[in-house]
Structures are given as C-alpha cells and as structure tokens.
Design an enzyme around this catalytic site. Sequence first.
Site, PDB file in Angstrom:
ATOM      1  N   ARG A 234      -0.221 -12.440 -18.796  1.00 18.54           N
ATOM      2  CA  ARG A 234      -1.089 -11.459 -19.452  1.00 18.54           C
ATOM      3  C   ARG A 234      -1.651 -12.115 -20.705  1.00 18.54           C
ATOM      4  NH1 ARG A 234      -0.973  -8.875 -15.423  1.00 18.54           N
ATOM      5  NH2 ARG A 234      -0.270  -6.739 -15.101  1.00 18.54           N
ATOM      6  N   GLU A 263      -9.803  -7.893 -21.079  1.00 17.83           N
ATOM      7  CA  GLU A 263     -10.483  -8.122 -19.795  1.00 17.83           C
ATOM      8  C   GLU A 263     -11.295  -6.880 -19.424  1.00 17.83           C
ATOM      9  OE1 GLU A 263      -7.371  -8.966 -17.005  1.00 17.83           O
ATOM     10  OE2 GLU A 263      -6.633 -10.645 -18.180  1.00 17.83           O
ATOM     11  N   HIS A 281      -8.757 -12.912 -13.582  1.00 20.33           N
ATOM     12  CA  HIS A 281      -7.520 -12.194 -13.234  1.00 20.33           C
ATOM     13  C   HIS A 281      -7.415 -12.046 -11.703  1.00 20.33           C
ATOM     14  CE1 HIS A 281      -4.387  -9.125 -14.803  1.00 20.33           C
ATOM     15  NE2 HIS A 281      -4.035  -9.559 -13.607  1.00 20.33           N
TER      16      HIS A 281
HETATM   17  C1  8YV Z   1      -3.280  -6.975 -10.571  1.00 22.54           C
HETATM   18  C2  8YV Z   1      -1.509  -8.066 -11.714  1.00 22.54           C
HETATM   19  O1  8YV Z   1      -2.447  -5.933 -10.317  1.00 22.54           O
HETATM   20  O2  8YV Z   1       0.358  -7.659 -10.357  1.00 22.54           O
HETATM   21  C3  8YV Z   1      -0.099  -7.696 -11.497  1.00 22.54           C
HETATM   22  O3  8YV Z   1       0.586  -7.414 -12.486  1.00 22.54           O
HETATM   23  O4  8YV Z   1      -1.922  -8.253 -12.815  1.00 22.54           O
HETATM   24  C4  8YV Z   1      -2.458  -8.214 -10.583  1.00 22.54           C
HETATM   25  O5  8YV Z   1      -1.849  -8.455  -9.373  1.00 22.54           O
HETATM   26  C5  8YV Z   1      -4.363  -7.049  -9.587  1.00 22.54           C
HETATM   27  O6  8YV Z   1      -5.452  -7.572 -10.249  1.00 22.54           O
HETATM   28  C6  8YV Z   1      -4.727  -5.710  -9.018  1.00 22.54           C
HETATM   29  O7  8YV Z   1      -5.049  -4.838 -10.016  1.00 22.54           O
END
Ligand code: 8YV
Length: 315
Positions: A234, A263, A281
Amino acid sequence: MSDKPGLLVVGELPDWDLEALAKRFTLHLYWQAADKAAMLEAGRDSIVAISTKGEIGADAALMDALPRTRIIACYGVGVDAIDLEAARARGIRVTNTPDVLTEEVADMAMMLMMAAARNLRLGEAWIRDGSWQAKGAMPLTTRVWGKRLGIVGLGRIGKAIGKRAAAFGMDIAYSGRSPQPGLPYTHYPTPAALAPHVDVFCVSAAGGAATRGLVDRAAIEALNPGAIFVNVSRGTVVDEAALLEALRDGRIGAAGLDVFLNEPAIDPEFLTFPNVVLQPHAASGTVETRKDMGRLMRENLEAQIDGRPLLTAIV
Ligand code: 8YV
C-alpha cells in the site's frame, strides 16, 4: 419490490461477478450512482450486505447510513480501507480474499524488480524510437539474480516473493517485529535496519494503521546507492515524500511501484522519472485471480445470507 436482499457494490466489479451476484441480491452500484446519498437513502431498509475493494472501503458513516448491514465482503486481501472497529461495534461481519491472490502479487513484485533493474522501459523505447539503429546498443543495466533482497513484511505474499527470489539465487533478508522460525532468511527488526544490507528492497507488508509510514525516511535514507525499490503493498506503508526525494536526488537506482498514496490521482512527480516503472494497482489483476477473488467474495456473501459459516472472516 424484490424479495432478494440488497447489496451495495461500493467499487467496480467485473461483469461475471455482477451477473452472479444479481441472482442472489438486488444490486445497488454505488460507484456508478450520480446521487450517492439518494442511493443510500433508498437502500436504507433493504441493503444488508456491502461489497468493497482492497483499496476502496467502508467507513462508519456508510455503515450508519445502512443500519441493516450484516456483512462487508472485501474483494481483496487488504482490509485497511474498512473501519474494522466500527464494523465490530455494529455486529457487522467482514471477510476478505486471502491466499487466492498471493502468487499473483508475488509475480508482480518479481516483474517490477526485473523491469526496474533491467530498465525494461528504456529497452522497449530504444527499439521503438529508432535508437537501436541510430546509436547502437542500449546503455547497460543492473543484475537481479544473485543480489541481496530485503522483504518488508514476510507474510503470505512476502514468503511467495522469497520463494521466487530463492530460485533467482538471491540472498534473502526481511524485516518484521520478530524473527520467524524455520526460515533460512536473515531477520532485521526494522526496515531501516534491513535497508543497508540489501540491493533490492521490496515492500509487501499489509496496509492499515499498524504499518502507516513503516518504511520511513530513515529506511529510505539507509538504502544503498543504486538500490532497487519495489512496493506491492500500500502507498501508506512508505514515506512517499522521502521516496520521491531519494528518486529526485538519484540516491535510488530504480523503482517499481504498483501502489501509491491517493490512487488513482498519484503524485505526478512519479511520472517524471525515467528509472521508475509504474503499475496501476494491478498486482492481482489477472482474469484467473480476479475470478478466484470474486468467487471467494461471493461465497462469503452467500454464506452470510444463508446462515452458514463464513469462509474467510476477519471480523
Ligand atoms: C485489490 C488489493 O483488491 O487485495 C488487495 O488488498 O489491493 C487488490 O487485490 C484489487 O485491486 C481489487 O480491488
């Protein structure tokens, strides 16, 4: 009025999930709603489930706007964008999608590492802009195999990165609160302690309050000159101002970044560095993994509605 329970879909989902969800729920597509307040008002007494994304969550105000909510199912492993305490206090269950995306995110980490070190962007441009014919060979790049890799956050994803890096003959170290038994990797207590011992520094820690700013200015300043910096966790985990400063001053060799603060409106300075590889992402973003994530999210939602045990509950 439909007798299907209502589901607030906070963030965009693939059609295959929306079609499957529509069989069990009356969907309210929040991200598409021009008047979000009106959607919440209309759904107040019918919406009992919320789906979120790893990076787009649910706060206490959203939970209060939909007081019949029983479950928040996250389409992602990271639940840092969901107010877990608020959910707990309201008796709302929270689920995520662990394991099914682990290998995919680890693949992205390796890709970013390689693309940054071997300057994939420059090589590609070298052919496309005619430099190869006009100037000859492209400038030399940096080796990855056999180098020292530091992993910040040796959880499921960090371990999958370690497995891949071991096959690249990399010498692996990691930072974490305490050493993990049974692993042949060197442990350092903090990212700042780890940084001077590695050539490639890869961030794969979970997001959230506990890791906010974990990769701090001290860690970034402790990186070796020319180090490769990778982040697949993150944006909040890293002191982004310090990272930008290090890139600006040429103290880091290259970076491969899949996650950022704010983002998708990321700091535009990232776009100015020729030695930075950017991804939107997208680490879990393959058809195969997104189908697995969607299925797990839906199975959790359906289990809750049917009164069966949840598959992957966080709260
Ligand atoms: C997002 C992610 O969920 O799993 C996570 O924590 O950040 C990603 O897999 C994906 O972009 C779908 O929203």
